[in-house]
Design an enzyme around this catalytic site. Structure first.
Site, mmCIF file in Angstrom:
data_model
loop_
_atom_site.group_PDB
_atom_site.id
_atom_site.type_symbol
_atom_site.label_atom_id
_atom_site.label_comp_id
_atom_site.label_asym_id
_atom_site.label_seq_id
_atom_site.Cartn_x
_atom_site.Cartn_y
_atom_site.Cartn_z
ATOM 1 N N ASP A 43 2.665 3.667 -15.662
ATOM 2 C CA ASP A 43 3.667 3.274 -14.672
ATOM 3 C C ASP A 43 4.154 4.537 -13.971
ATOM 4 O O ASP A 43 4.347 5.580 -14.633
ATOM 5 C CB ASP A 43 4.836 2.576 -15.387
ATOM 6 N N LEU A 71 -1.963 5.633 -4.707
ATOM 7 C CA LEU A 71 -1.692 4.481 -3.842
ATOM 8 C C LEU A 71 -0.543 3.631 -4.370
ATOM 9 O O LEU A 71 -0.110 2.700 -3.675
ATOM 10 C CB LEU A 71 -2.949 3.600 -3.731
ATOM 11 N N SER A 109 2.756 7.025 5.162
ATOM 12 C CA SER A 109 2.881 5.801 5.963
ATOM 13 C C SER A 109 3.443 6.070 7.354
ATOM 14 O O SER A 109 4.327 6.916 7.536
ATOM 15 C CB SER A 109 3.838 4.841 5.242
ATOM 16 N N GLU A 126 5.510 4.293 8.643
ATOM 17 C CA GLU A 126 6.946 3.998 8.581
ATOM 18 C C GLU A 126 7.763 5.289 8.552
ATOM 19 O O GLU A 126 8.940 5.287 8.899
ATOM 20 C CB GLU A 126 7.267 3.177 7.334
ATOM 21 N N TYR A 143 12.332 2.593 1.783
ATOM 22 C CA TYR A 143 10.881 2.793 1.582
ATOM 23 C C TYR A 143 10.413 4.035 2.331
ATOM 24 O O TYR A 143 9.721 4.900 1.779
ATOM 25 C CB TYR A 143 10.119 1.561 2.068
#
Ligand code: NAP
Ligand code: GDD
Length: 338
Positions: A60, A82, A127, A129, A151
């Site tokens: 994790d 990823l 990203s 974003e 995010y």
């Protein structure tokens, strides 16, 4: 045999990347969570000889010891990070979790590589974003980041950490600043797949309406299969770097509706309702990328255009809807959390 460690292997990109690497003869080690049940289905179609070279290791991104263990066991030549809590709107509901997985997770992994002494090449899934309220269009590698969601802030942290590890420790660490990319394996809470799934199910009489947020938002949508190829190409370069990966063409959510519902012969305006629960506290209105550097340095180019992408997704979802209508399997999509 070259070895790659892929975090997020059960996600959309992870499954395409695993397939690509296995096809090139790699042994692929995939980091999976105990709860990765649904995502594991994305790897179910692999051929037996490919499955034999796929090793799943439990871990994790919020548990550094599990990352150290994965690196120790896999001894990878290449690492592709990823894994993420990747849903922008959900990041407003789960800001700390998103920061822990999407942001700090990358630092934990880079530390595991540094401490391990073994120096694989590293890819960070950055990203578009990160450009947020973009200062220029199209966005390129030099465009300043202006993140406007938890995010995007977490992704900027992971991106800048990757760059700083490259500079401080000489790691072969690259970032791919990827614009939106979709496929039939796209999560059902992202807008393209939500629409293609609904168009197919409405066509087959399994659903009546589709609830959406902002129809005017514009994105640069490409095909995930093309984008994982760009990731691999980055790690084959002599020197690490940062690359924008995009088609350079922008479309609105309305355009997705037109194409998807047109494909099944329906008028979306009879089925779509606006629902403020699917809007974000801050919306990124438009993104479009300039992939000149990736095209020139990596020899990369997209192979699927917007119409081809949406048609591919609708056709896949029609087959799913047919199966659902016949026998109740697969189950209807999980509703997007609101
Ligand atoms: P995705 O389908 O949401 O997959 C995310 C992956 O991360 C899944 O395998 C998930 O595992 C794993 N994950 C989540 N939390 C984790 C944790 N705490 N520890 C370990 N693994 C965890 O995302 P995607 O679309 O494939 O995107 C891949 C990466 O590229 C992400 O980092 C995303 O932010 C980034 N990105 C995506 C796009 C895009 O348009 N698709 C564009 C730019 C950047 P489970 O199966 O267990 O949930
Ligand atoms: N999810 C969703 N659901 N989005 C909607 C909806 C809806 O009902 N209605 C309108 N939208 C709009 C969103 O507001 C956004 O402007 C656009 O559709 C795309 O939303 P998503 O498909 O959720 O993707 P995203 O652009 O927010 O994020 C994806 O792309 C990023 C790259 O730019 C994710 O894959 C991120 O992980 C990735 O970094």
């Amino acid at each position: 045999m070259r070895r790659a460690l892929v975090t997020g292997v059960t996600g959309q990109d992870g499954s395409y990347l695993a397939e690509l690497l296995l096809g090139k003869g790699y042994e692929v080690w995939g980091l999976v969570r105990r709860s990765s049940g649904a995502g594991a289905a994305r790897l179910a179609h692999l051929a037996p000889d490919q499955r034999a070279r796929l090793r799943l290791v439990e871990g994790d991104m919020t548990d550094p010891s599990s990352l150290r263990k994965a690196v120790r066991e896999a001894r990878p030549d290449e690492v592709y990070n990823l894994a993420a809590q990747s849903h922008v709107r959900v990041s407003f509901d789960l800001p700390e979790h998103t920061a822990a997985v999407t942001g700090l997770g990358a630092l934990h992994l880079l530390e595991a590589l540094r401490e391990g002494g073994h120096r694989p090449r590293y890819y960070q899934a950055s990203s578009s974003e990160q450009f947020g309220r973009a200062r220029e269009a199209p966005q390129r590698e030099s465009t300043p980041f202006a993140p406007c969601s938890p995010y995007a802030v977490a992704k900027v942290f992971a991106h800048e950490t990757t760059v700083s590890y490259r500079e401080a420790y000489g790691l072969h660490a690259s970032t791919g600043i990827l614009f939106n990319h979709e496929s039939p394996r796209r999560g059902e809470a992202f807008v393209t797949r939500k629409i293609t799934r609904a168009a197919a199910r409405i066509r087959r009489g399994l659903q009546r309406e589709l609830l959406l947020g902002d129809l005017d938002a514009r994105r640069d949508w490409g095909f995930a299969g093309d984008y994982v190829d760009a990731m691999w190409r980055m790690l084959q370069q002599d020197a690490p770097g940062d690359y924008v990966v995009a088609t350079g063409v922008t479309h609105s959510v309305r355009d997705v509706l037109d194409r998807a519902f047109g494909r099944v012969g329906l008028d979306w305006s009879h089925h779509v309702q606006l629902d403020p629960r699917f809007r974000r506290p801050v919306e990124v209105a438009a993104l479009v990328g300039d992939a000149t550097k990736a095209r020139a340095a990596l020899g990369w180019a997209p192979t699927v255009d917007f119409a081809g992408l949406i048609d591919m997704m609708v056709d896949h979802d029609l087959a799913l809807a047919d199966a659902e209508a016949r026998g109740g399997t697969p189950p209807p999509p999980a509703p997007e959390p609101a």
